[in-house]
Scaffold this motif. Structure first.
Motif, PDB file in Angstrom:
ATOM      1  N   LEU A   1       0.829  -1.206   0.000  1.00 26.93           N
ATOM      2  CA  LEU A   1       0.000   0.000   0.000  1.00 26.93           C
ATOM      3  C   LEU A   1       0.864   1.257   0.000  1.00 26.93           C
ATOM      4  N   LEU A   2       1.861   1.298   0.881  1.00 25.03           N
ATOM      5  CA  LEU A   2       2.724   2.478   0.970  1.00 25.03           C
ATOM      6  C   LEU A   2       3.567   2.654  -0.287  1.00 25.03           C
ATOM      7  N   MET A   3       4.196   1.560  -0.749  1.00 27.98           N
ATOM      8  CA  MET A   3       5.081   1.685  -1.904  1.00 27.98           C
ATOM      9  C   MET A   3       4.313   1.965  -3.184  1.00 27.98           C
ATOM     10  N   GLN A   4       3.154   1.341  -3.360  1.00 34.03           N
ATOM     11  CA  GLN A   4       2.371   1.582  -4.567  1.00 34.03           C
ATOM     12  C   GLN A   4       1.864   3.012  -4.618  1.00 34.03           C
ATOM     13  N   THR A   5       1.382   3.533  -3.495  1.00 32.23           N
ATOM     14  CA  THR A   5       0.921   4.924  -3.443  1.00 32.23           C
ATOM     15  C   THR A   5       2.064   5.878  -3.751  1.00 32.23           C
ATOM     16  N   PHE A   6       3.219   5.616  -3.129  1.00 30.91           N
ATOM     17  CA  PHE A   6       4.389   6.459  -3.368  1.00 30.91           C
ATOM     18  C   PHE A   6       4.794   6.419  -4.841  1.00 30.91           C
ATOM     19  N   SER A   7       4.948   5.234  -5.389  1.00 32.85           N
ATOM     20  CA  SER A   7       5.429   5.098  -6.769  1.00 32.85           C
ATOM     21  C   SER A   7       4.471   5.701  -7.781  1.00 32.85           C
ATOM     22  N   ALA A   8       3.167   5.539  -7.539  1.00 31.24           N
ATOM     23  CA  ALA A   8       2.176   5.966  -8.523  1.00 31.24           C
ATOM     24  C   ALA A   8       1.925   7.471  -8.517  1.00 31.24           C
ATOM     25  N   PHE A   9       2.048   8.121  -7.361  1.00 31.37           N
ATOM     26  CA  PHE A   9       1.529   9.493  -7.260  1.00 31.37           C
ATOM     27  C   PHE A   9       2.525  10.546  -6.769  1.00 31.37           C
ATOM     28  N   VAL A  10       3.722  10.147  -6.341  1.00 32.39           N
ATOM     29  CA  VAL A  10       4.608  11.153  -5.765  1.00 32.39           C
ATOM     30  C   VAL A  10       5.081  12.154  -6.816  1.00 32.39           C
ATOM     31  N   VAL A  11       5.365  11.694  -8.034  1.00 30.50           N
ATOM     32  CA  VAL A  11       5.799  12.624  -9.082  1.00 30.50           C
ATOM     33  C   VAL A  11       4.668  13.579  -9.435  1.00 30.50           C
ATOM     34  N   TYR A  12       3.452  13.055  -9.577  1.00 29.36           N
ATOM     35  CA  TYR A  12       2.294  13.905  -9.875  1.00 29.36           C
ATOM     36  C   TYR A  12       2.089  14.944  -8.774  1.00 29.36           C
ATOM     37  N   PHE A  13       2.236  14.539  -7.507  1.00 30.66           N
ATOM     38  CA  PHE A  13       2.015  15.447  -6.383  1.00 30.66           C
ATOM     39  C   PHE A  13       3.012  16.604  -6.406  1.00 30.66           C
ATOM     40  N   TYR A  14       4.301  16.282  -6.592  1.00 27.45           N
ATOM     41  CA  TYR A  14       5.315  17.336  -6.522  1.00 27.45           C
ATOM     42  C   TYR A  14       5.364  18.185  -7.788  1.00 27.45           C
ATOM     43  N   VAL A  15       5.085  17.599  -8.934  1.00 24.48           N
ATOM     44  CA  VAL A  15       5.162  18.357 -10.190  1.00 24.48           C
ATOM     45  C   VAL A  15       3.874  19.123 -10.452  1.00 24.48           C
ATOM     46  N   ASP A  16       2.738  18.437 -10.426  1.00 32.11           N
ATOM     47  CA  ASP A  16       1.472  19.069 -10.798  1.00 32.11           C
ATOM     48  C   ASP A  16       0.853  19.854  -9.651  1.00 32.11           C
ATOM     49  N   HIS A  17       0.900  19.305  -8.450  1.00 33.03           N
ATOM     50  CA  HIS A  17       0.232  19.958  -7.310  1.00 33.03           C
ATOM     51  C   HIS A  17       1.103  21.037  -6.674  1.00 33.03           C
ATOM     52  N   LEU A  18       2.419  20.762  -6.524  1.00 32.07           N
ATOM     53  CA  LEU A  18       3.302  21.708  -5.847  1.00 32.07           C
ATOM     54  C   LEU A  18       4.103  22.574  -6.812  1.00 32.07           C
ATOM     55  N   GLY A  19       4.137  22.219  -8.092  1.00 32.67           N
ATOM     56  CA  GLY A  19       4.792  23.055  -9.090  1.00 32.67           C
ATOM     57  C   GLY A  19       6.298  22.930  -9.155  1.00 32.67           C
ATOM     58  N   VAL A  20       6.859  21.823  -8.686  1.00 33.64           N
ATOM     59  CA  VAL A  20       8.300  21.604  -8.786  1.00 33.64           C
ATOM     60  C   VAL A  20       8.637  21.171 -10.215  1.00 33.64           C
ATOM     61  N   ARG A  21       9.765  21.610 -10.731  1.00 34.45           N
ATOM     62  CA  ARG A  21      10.153  21.255 -12.087  1.00 34.45           C
ATOM     63  C   ARG A  21      10.268  19.743 -12.240  1.00 34.45           C
ATOM     64  N   ALA A  22       9.765  19.238 -13.352  1.00 31.54           N
ATOM     65  CA  ALA A  22       9.753  17.794 -13.588  1.00 31.54           C
ATOM     66  C   ALA A  22      11.169  17.221 -13.617  1.00 31.54           C
ATOM     67  N   GLY A  23      12.113  17.975 -14.194  1.00 34.35           N
ATOM     68  CA  GLY A  23      13.489  17.500 -14.262  1.00 34.35           C
ATOM     69  C   GLY A  23      14.103  17.324 -12.886  1.00 34.35           C
ATOM     70  N   TRP A  24      13.803  18.238 -11.976  1.00 33.21           N
ATOM     71  CA  TRP A  24      14.322  18.123 -10.617  1.00 33.21           C
ATOM     72  C   TRP A  24      13.765  16.886  -9.912  1.00 33.21           C
ATOM     73  N   VAL A  25      12.469  16.693 -10.070  1.00 31.84           N
ATOM     74  CA  VAL A  25      11.847  15.530  -9.432  1.00 31.84           C
ATOM     75  C   VAL A  25      12.383  14.239 -10.041  1.00 31.84           C
ATOM     76  N   ALA A  26      12.586  14.243 -11.373  1.00 38.53           N
ATOM     77  CA  ALA A  26      13.132  13.052 -12.029  1.00 38.53           C
ATOM     78  C   ALA A  26      14.519  12.728 -11.478  1.00 38.53           C
ATOM     79  N   GLY A  27      15.334  13.750 -11.310  1.00 41.54           N
ATOM     80  CA  GLY A  27      16.664  13.536 -10.741  1.00 41.54           C
ATOM     81  C   GLY A  27      16.596  12.986  -9.327  1.00 41.54           C
ATOM     82  N   ALA A  28      15.657  13.520  -8.542  1.00 40.16           N
ATOM     83  CA  ALA A  28      15.486  13.021  -7.178  1.00 40.16           C
ATOM     84  C   ALA A  28      15.029  11.570  -7.172  1.00 40.16           C
ATOM     85  N   MET A  29      14.179  11.196  -8.124  1.00 39.39           N
ATOM     86  CA  MET A  29      13.708   9.820  -8.201  1.00 39.39           C
ATOM     87  C   MET A  29      14.834   8.866  -8.621  1.00 39.39           C
TER      88      MET A  29
END
Length: 482
Positions: A49-77
């Motif tokens: 439950l924890l890993m699936q939620t994290f994997s599926a939605f963390v990029v969407y949350f930080y990029v679309d909801h919080l407005g962080v650059r996609a490249g930065w989030v990709a690097g963090a991932m």
């Protein structure tokens, strides 16, 4: 088990006398009860439950909801993936060698549960800072989440071959665990959007963290280790450093053939999940939301099929079961070459779900058999190292998936961001081959790996041939402690 059965030094039912001492000194002798089996299996629900939620939605949350650059989030991932891969063998080796009166695995699990659920919640509760601050927050909190997740999940997995000792016990014991895991994956995929859409991200995080904590606490009732002659085992461990452990592990023919086949199958599953959204839009002409109708049948068919594959593993043993699973799974993915409608693709997903259930059921049973074989040659139970090394290797499935998906899309003429109207006709064919052709090739390569898997019996002592094959494996003559 060759490690022996006397009670650990300084422990026993009379040591300490109180409730805490009885919990600390409990040891499992004989076959685990049904209640203990179910409790242990319940741990897969919060883990997935924890890993699936994290994997599926963390990029969407930080990029679309919080407005962080996609490249930065990709690097963090990417950093997240590297850290996760490196932690697996290190935590596994430490867990194998760190013995306490509470056992080897249970202390790690108990100490890691609270940091795990807290770190998960904090991922979705960032402070009010700018984009740079959010990236720093992401890196720190996800690193904590990674460490805690590997500590808990790896040690829970390492208990599996110890609690369940024979192929029959393992096939039965793995059934509730995988069912709990599938339910966790389903809720992590479908339940999380419902929660953050109605309650918001913060309440979603808190609710999932509390539910996960409750399931982890319940599962502790099933996490019991077996008695061992500590002094005898420590004398063997003293002669084997971390470098030697890694060398012995990756020179083990049974493990190498197993882990390469597992990597190929994990890559196949990753490609199927990644390709389905493209398949819906460009091949069968559905809407984006129709991807749910292609994913749901896979999970629906997998849950009851796990029980059937449990029977197969018990009857024919891990190696033969792996060959059958790969065959069924490969042929099932071929069905994606046929449909021209969403309904037809959904029906193909039912067959794929049967194969997915087989993968979930047989792979850990086979890895447990590899660990038994290693113990016969080394005199050591090294579940942590083997599960850690396996986790390190199969992380490569992300790379395989990314390379093949990008390569097929590029070769088919796919234009990023152009929408389905502007895509050339070759894209539909390319995506169809990506979903129904590439997985078959990978499954065929996995079949070859498992064909050369040297352990042919159902249990460590099933046949004299199984023992002879173990003695003939590449590491049999290594200077291991006896």
């Amino acid at each position: 088990m060759s490690a022996g059965h006397p009670a650990p030094s300084g422990s026993g039912p009379t040591a300490g006398g109180g409730l805490l001492a009885r919990v600390r000194d409990r040891r499992l002798v004989g076959t685990p009860s049904r209640a203990r089996t179910i409790a242990y299996g319940a741990s897969a629900f919060p883990s997935n439950l924890l890993m699936q939620t994290f994997s599926a939605f963390v990029v969407y949350f930080y990029v679309d909801h919080l407005g962080v650059r996609a490249g930065w989030v990709a690097g963090a991932m990417v950093a997240h993936g590297i850290l996760n891969a490196l932690l697996n063998p290190l935590v596994g080796a430490a867990s194998d060698r760190r013995r306490t009166r509470w056992g080897r695995r249970v202390p790690w699990i108990v100490l890691g549960i609270v940091p795990l659920v807290v770190a998960f919640a904090l991922v979705w509760m960032p402070p009010a800072v700018g984009p740079t601050g959010l990236v720093v927050w992401f890196l720190v909190v996800v690193a904590l989440f990674d460490v805690a997740y590997v500590v808990v999940a790896l040690n829970v997995s390492a208990l599996f071959p110890e609690i369940f000792r024979t192929t029959a016990e393992r096939a039965r014991g793995n059934t509730p665990r995988q069912i709990f895991g599938l339910v966790g994956m389903i809720l992590g995929t479908a339940g999380a959007p419902l929660l953050y859409g109605t309650l918001g991200w913060t309440w979603m995080a808190l609710l999932l963290a509390v539910v996960s904590l409750a399931f982890f606490v319940w599962s502790l009732a099933g996490m019991v280790e077996r008695p061992v002659d500590v002094e005898a085992v420590r004398s063997r461990e003293a002669a084997v450093g971390l470098g030697d452990q890694l060398r012995y592990t990756f020179a083990n023919r049974a493990f190498v053939t197993y882990v390469l086949g597992s990597l190929l199958l994990q890559s196949t599953t990753a490609i199927v999940l990644a390709a389905i959204p493209f398949y819906v839009r460009y091949t069968v002409g559905g809407a984006e939301a129709d991807a749910t109708f292609l994913l749901a049948p896979i999970f629906v068919a997998a849950i009851p099929s796990i029980v059937g594959w449990s029977w197969v593993v018990r009857k024919i043993g891990p190696r033969s079961a792996m060959l059958w699973v790969v065959t069924v799974y490969g042929l099932a993915t071929c069905l994606y070459l046929i449909p021209s409608t969403v309904l037809g693709a959904a029906l193909a997903g039912l067959a794929v779900g049967v194969g997915v259930a087989g993968l979930m059921q047989v792979l850990e049973v086979a890895l447990a058999q590899v660990i038994d074989d290693d113990e016969r040659r080394t005199g050591l139970r090294r579940e942590g190292m083997y599960f850690g090394a396996n986790g390190f290797v199969v992380r490569g499935s992300v790379i395989v998936q990314a390379v093949l998906v990008a390569g097929v899309l590029s070769a088919s003429g796919y234009v990023e961001g152009a929408g389905d109207v502007a895509q050339p006709d070759t894209v539909a064919t390319g995506v169809r081959l990506l979903l129904g052709g590439v997985p078959v090739v990978l499954a065929a390569l996995a079949f070859v790996c498992f064909w050369f898997y040297p352990l042919r019996g159902r249990d460590p002592d099933d046949t004299d041939a199984a023992l002879a094959e173990a003695d003939a494996s590449p590491t049999a003559a290594d200077p291991l402690p006896r």
